[in-house]
Write a protein that holds these residues in place. Structure first.
Motif, short mmCIF file in Angstrom:
data_model
loop_
_atom_site.label_atom_id
_atom_site.label_comp_id
_atom_site.label_asym_id
_atom_site.label_seq_id
_atom_site.Cartn_x
_atom_site.Cartn_y
_atom_site.Cartn_z
N THR A 100 0.41 4.03 -2.72
CA THR A 100 -0.50 3.72 -3.82
C THR A 100 0.28 3.22 -5.04
O THR A 100 -0.14 2.27 -5.71
CB THR A 100 -1.36 4.94 -4.21
OG1 THR A 100 -0.52 6.07 -4.46
CG2 THR A 100 -2.37 5.26 -3.14
N ALA A 101 1.44 3.82 -5.29
CA ALA A 101 2.28 3.35 -6.40
C ALA A 101 2.78 1.94 -6.14
O ALA A 101 2.87 1.12 -7.06
CB ALA A 101 3.46 4.30 -6.61
N ALA A 102 3.08 1.63 -4.89
CA ALA A 102 3.61 0.31 -4.55
C ALA A 102 2.57 -0.78 -4.78
O ALA A 102 2.86 -1.82 -5.39
CB ALA A 102 4.07 0.30 -3.09
N VAL A 103 1.36 -0.54 -4.31
CA VAL A 103 0.31 -1.55 -4.49
C VAL A 103 -0.02 -1.72 -5.97
O VAL A 103 -0.21 -2.83 -6.47
CB VAL A 103 -0.94 -1.18 -3.67
CG1 VAL A 103 -2.11 -2.10 -4.03
CG2 VAL A 103 -0.64 -1.28 -2.18
N GLU A 104 -0.05 -0.61 -6.70
CA GLU A 104 -0.32 -0.69 -8.14
C GLU A 104 0.78 -1.45 -8.87
O GLU A 104 0.51 -2.30 -9.73
CB GLU A 104 -0.46 0.71 -8.73
CG GLU A 104 -0.77 0.70 -10.22
CD GLU A 104 -1.05 2.08 -10.76
OE1 GLU A 104 -1.77 2.19 -11.77
OE2 GLU A 104 -0.54 3.06 -10.20
#
Length: 207
Positions: free
Chosen positions: A74-78
């Motif tokens: 989720t951090a990567a996509v954000e």
């Protein structure tokens, strides 16, 4: 004594700065590797170990930055979504209401690259993984709001006028649909015609 800086203090500070820089660099490599893995291998094939290996760091280092798999992806996509938003604004620093076709084309491009493919895998995983679903739902809402704001700003759209907000949202929904079509085939020619038609519609609707 207060206010006195020793040689040891200066050495400690000099040592801390590179460590902070290395930590930020490691985090960034992990985020970029996670998006690339998700886009190429999907959720099932994108483990923390696979991402860590691609980023050139140990699994322990990866888990230091992101304790769980859900945290990492989720951090990567954000992260990449924020980078793309920044880049999109940078394309039109003075706005681009006078060249709406360029704006439509740039918005469509957001949905035809590795980031969209990675996000799509994350959405599918979230539909089946209960712990992941609320995080991805919240992330998608936040990214969607930011993309909508950028589109409004770049198009010079006045959302106080009836139908304008829905028109901008329709544009983004259309762009997402073109991105989905592009997953299976290179749809560049048809996409170019659709972009041209949407730019004409926006000029008529937005004035």
């Amino acid at each position: 004594m207060g206010g006195v800086t020793t040689v040891g203090d200066r050495a400690d500070r000099a040592d801390r700065v590179p460590k902070q820089d290395r930590s930020r660099a490691t985090r960034q490599r992990l985020l970029e590797a996670a998006v690339a893995c998700l886009a190429e291998h999907g959720w099932a094939g994108s483990t923390v170990s696979v991402v860590a290996e691609r980023a050139g760091v140990s699994r322990g280092a990866a888990q230091h930055h992101f304790p769980t798999r859900e945290d990492l992806f989720t951090a990567a996509v954000e992260y990449v979504a924020e980078e793309r938003s920044t880049a999109l604004r940078a394309l039109f620093p003075q706005g681009a209401a006078g060249d709406r076709r360029a704006v439509v084309s740039a918005l469509v491009d957001l949905y035809t690259g590795p980031l969209f493919r990675a996000a799509l895998h994350l959405w599918v995983a979230a539909s089946n993984e209960e712990p992941l679903r609320p995080r991805v739902t919240e992330l998608e809402a936040r990214v969607g709001r930011e993309t909508h704001r950028i589109a409004v700003d770049l198009l010079g759209a006045d959302e106080s006028r009836p139908g304008v907000r829905e028109t901008v949202q329709g544009l983004l929904d259309m762009a997402r649909g073109l991105g989905l079509a592009n997953l299976l085939t290179d749809d560049a020619a048809r996409r170019d015609r659709v972009v041209t038609q949407w730019a004409l519609l926006l000029d008529e609707t937005l004035g």
